[in-house]
Design a protein around this motif. Structure first.
Motif, PDB file in Angstrom:
ATOM      1  N   SER A  51      29.311  20.474  19.588  1.00  0.00           N
ATOM      2  CA  SER A  51      29.731  20.209  20.960  1.00  0.00           C
ATOM      3  C   SER A  51      29.503  20.999  21.933  1.00  0.00           C
ATOM      4  O   SER A  51      29.076  20.656  23.057  1.00  0.00           O
ATOM      5  CB  SER A  51      31.576  20.154  20.908  1.00  0.00           C
ATOM      6  OG  SER A  51      31.987  19.120  19.656  1.00  0.00           O
ATOM      7  N   ILE A  66      28.774  16.568  29.224  1.00  0.00           N
ATOM      8  CA  ILE A  66      29.666  15.780  28.025  1.00  0.00           C
ATOM      9  C   ILE A  66      30.557  16.713  27.450  1.00  0.00           C
ATOM     10  O   ILE A  66      29.978  17.817  26.966  1.00  0.00           O
ATOM     11  CB  ILE A  66      29.109  14.713  27.097  1.00  0.00           C
ATOM     12  CG1 ILE A  66      28.245  13.420  27.897  1.00  0.00           C
ATOM     13  CG2 ILE A  66      30.478  14.537  26.332  1.00  0.00           C
ATOM     14  CD1 ILE A  66      27.819  13.625  26.276  1.00  0.00           C
ATOM     15  N   LEU A  70      35.520  15.612  24.706  1.00  0.00           N
ATOM     16  CA  LEU A  70      35.068  14.010  23.721  1.00  0.00           C
ATOM     17  C   LEU A  70      34.552  13.802  22.842  1.00  0.00           C
ATOM     18  O   LEU A  70      33.802  13.223  21.663  1.00  0.00           O
ATOM     19  CB  LEU A  70      33.993  13.769  25.618  1.00  0.00           C
ATOM     20  CG  LEU A  70      33.876  12.107  25.150  1.00  0.00           C
ATOM     21  CD1 LEU A  70      34.973  11.280  24.639  1.00  0.00           C
ATOM     22  CD2 LEU A  70      33.082  11.785  26.954  1.00  0.00           C
ATOM     23  N   THR A  71      32.594  15.464  22.421  1.00  0.00           N
ATOM     24  CA  THR A  71      32.862  15.739  21.521  1.00  0.00           C
ATOM     25  C   THR A  71      33.166  15.317  20.347  1.00  0.00           C
ATOM     26  O   THR A  71      32.814  14.412  19.671  1.00  0.00           O
ATOM     27  CB  THR A  71      31.207  15.967  21.876  1.00  0.00           C
ATOM     28  OG1 THR A  71      30.769  15.993  23.215  1.00  0.00           O
ATOM     29  CG2 THR A  71      29.898  16.105  20.568  1.00  0.00           C
ATOM     30  N   ILE A  73      36.024  14.178  19.607  1.00  0.00           N
ATOM     31  CA  ILE A  73      36.740  13.176  19.099  1.00  0.00           C
ATOM     32  C   ILE A  73      35.599  12.203  19.072  1.00  0.00           C
ATOM     33  O   ILE A  73      35.598  11.439  18.061  1.00  0.00           O
ATOM     34  CB  ILE A  73      37.244  12.405  20.621  1.00  0.00           C
ATOM     35  CG1 ILE A  73      38.482  13.516  21.079  1.00  0.00           C
ATOM     36  CG2 ILE A  73      37.595  11.014  20.083  1.00  0.00           C
ATOM     37  CD1 ILE A  73      39.094  12.476  22.205  1.00  0.00           C
ATOM     38  N   VAL A  74      34.407  11.884  19.473  1.00  0.00           N
ATOM     39  CA  VAL A  74      33.546  10.827  19.265  1.00  0.00           C
ATOM     40  C   VAL A  74      32.469  11.346  17.282  1.00  0.00           C
ATOM     41  O   VAL A  74      32.456  10.627  17.076  1.00  0.00           O
ATOM     42  CB  VAL A  74      32.456  10.828  20.521  1.00  0.00           C
ATOM     43  CG1 VAL A  74      30.690   9.940  19.491  1.00  0.00           C
ATOM     44  CG2 VAL A  74      32.425  10.454  21.392  1.00  0.00           C
ATOM     45  N   MET A  75      32.887  12.646  17.137  1.00  0.00           N
ATOM     46  CA  MET A  75      32.320  13.141  16.303  1.00  0.00           C
ATOM     47  C   MET A  75      33.075  12.863  14.861  1.00  0.00           C
ATOM     48  O   MET A  75      32.824  12.617  13.228  1.00  0.00           O
ATOM     49  CB  MET A  75      31.723  14.595  16.373  1.00  0.00           C
ATOM     50  CG  MET A  75      30.556  14.713  17.098  1.00  0.00           C
ATOM     51  SD  MET A  75      29.609  15.925  17.312  1.00  0.00           S
ATOM     52  CE  MET A  75      28.198  16.013  18.052  1.00  0.00           C
ATOM     53  N   ILE A  77      35.887  11.297  14.132  1.00  0.00           N
ATOM     54  CA  ILE A  77      36.636   9.238  14.384  1.00  0.00           C
ATOM     55  C   ILE A  77      35.691   8.928  13.294  1.00  0.00           C
ATOM     56  O   ILE A  77      36.632   7.899  12.155  1.00  0.00           O
ATOM     57  CB  ILE A  77      35.761   8.255  15.347  1.00  0.00           C
ATOM     58  CG1 ILE A  77      37.268   8.599  16.561  1.00  0.00           C
ATOM     59  CG2 ILE A  77      36.687   6.986  15.285  1.00  0.00           C
ATOM     60  CD1 ILE A  77      37.208   7.714  17.870  1.00  0.00           C
ATOM     61  N   THR A 103      42.018  18.956  20.288  1.00  0.00           N
ATOM     62  CA  THR A 103      41.210  18.334  20.662  1.00  0.00           C
ATOM     63  C   THR A 103      42.300  18.595  22.032  1.00  0.00           C
ATOM     64  O   THR A 103      40.969  18.122  23.332  1.00  0.00           O
ATOM     65  CB  THR A 103      41.167  16.331  20.521  1.00  0.00           C
ATOM     66  OG1 THR A 103      39.973  16.509  19.446  1.00  0.00           O
ATOM     67  CG2 THR A 103      40.518  15.467  21.572  1.00  0.00           C
TER      68      THR A 103
END
Length: 301
Positions: A51, A66, A70-71, A73-75, A77, A103
């Motif tokens: 991240s 970014i 946020l990174t 979360i994206v990675m 999920i 997070t």
């Protein structure tokens, strides 16, 4: 209160403690990442390290990169979607909880802007924080998501590969990318940090009660054991053995002592039997009288 009620209360208490440990672990990891490693550009691996790389790369083409949260979360999920079917429900629930808490902490710490302090201090303090945080989550039968969750998933499909090796391979790739982005000097600090994280992690999981395991082969086991029990106040156990060269039966004395007692043990043993054979090894954790319990005046293991 009946026994079942008492047991349920105990179980509830244990669960609460586990979740509190996960919260604490998430705070340690997020704080160490955002306050120490991110400002210094030190990438030690894991999704948090990745991240930091993403924020740096996107920051060079955008007004603001970014953010780490946020990174994260994206990675995570897709990892949790994959993990839902292959890992245990208990581990999944606790890992999901740890991921959510970490997070949230990442998000709020993203508003804290600090100038990086001495990189050596960052490496030491940050590593202890991350190692302690990850260990607390693991000790509570969970994780904080990220590469650890990925390693557990890969382990399900490739059971012959140890989880720690999978994590090592993933972290090596991430640290290598970090070296390319932030430079070799930062990468060297990252390698040191990764080593210290592993040491801290192991110390927390294995326990901090370091002791010495002693084996003594002597022709006079009665007198040696008697002196050790009286002067060191440690239990001694006699193990049956056979000398394969002489074919003679022998008594091998076994005991566990504190490191500071090694010199006295050697002196006692050598005064009684100068030809005694002594083996000294490390004991990572010791549970029992004299270590995590009060030792009686005399105790035999």
């Amino acid at each position: 209160m009946n026994k079942e009620g008492a047991m349920d209360k105990s179980i509830d208490k244990d669960v609460i403690v586990d979740y509190l440990n996960i919260v604490l672990g998430a705070i340690f990891v997020a704080f160490s990442t955002m306050i120490f490693f991110k400002p210094a550009g030190i990438v030690i691996g894991g999704v948090s390290g990745l991240s930091i790389i993403v924020e740096q790369l996107t920051g060079s083409v955008m007004d603001e990169g970014i953010p780490v949260w946020l990174t994260n979360i994206v990675m995570n999920i897709p990892l949790f979607i994959l993990g839902a079917k292959v890992i245990g429900k208990k581990f999944f629930r606790r890992s999901l909880f740890g991921f959510i808490v970490s997070t949230i902490v990442f998000y709020f710490l993203g508003y804290v802007n600090l100038n990086p302090i001495d990189e050596f201090l960052i490496t030491i303090i940050g590593s202890v924080g991350v190692g302690l945080g990850v260990a607390l989550a693991n000790k509570s039968s969970g994780s904080l998501g990220g590469t650890e969750l990925l390693a557990v998933i890969i382990k399900k499909y490739y059971p012959h590969i140890p989880v720690n090796k999978i994590l090592m391979y993933i972290d090596v790739v991430i640290i290598t990318v970090g070296i390319y982005i932030f430079g070799v000097e930062k990468g060297l600090y990252a390698l040191i940090a990764a080593y210290l994280v592993g040491k801290t992690f192991g110390a927390v999981l294995e326990g901090l009660t370091f002791a010495k395991t002693i084996y003594i082969v002597t022709s006079n086991p009665i007198d040696v054991s008697k002196e050790l029990m009286e002067k060191l106040n440690r239990g001694v156990t006699g193990l049956h053995g056979t000398g394969m060269y002489t074919k003679q039966d022998k008594t091998v004395l076994f005991t566990v002592i504190a490191p500071r007692q090694i010199t006295m043990l050697k002196k006692i043993t050598e005064e009684i039997d100068e030809n005694a054979f002594i083996i000294i090894t490390d004991a990572k954790e010791v549970l029992g009288y004299g270590f995590d319990k009060k030792v009686p005046k005399k105790n035999n293991i």
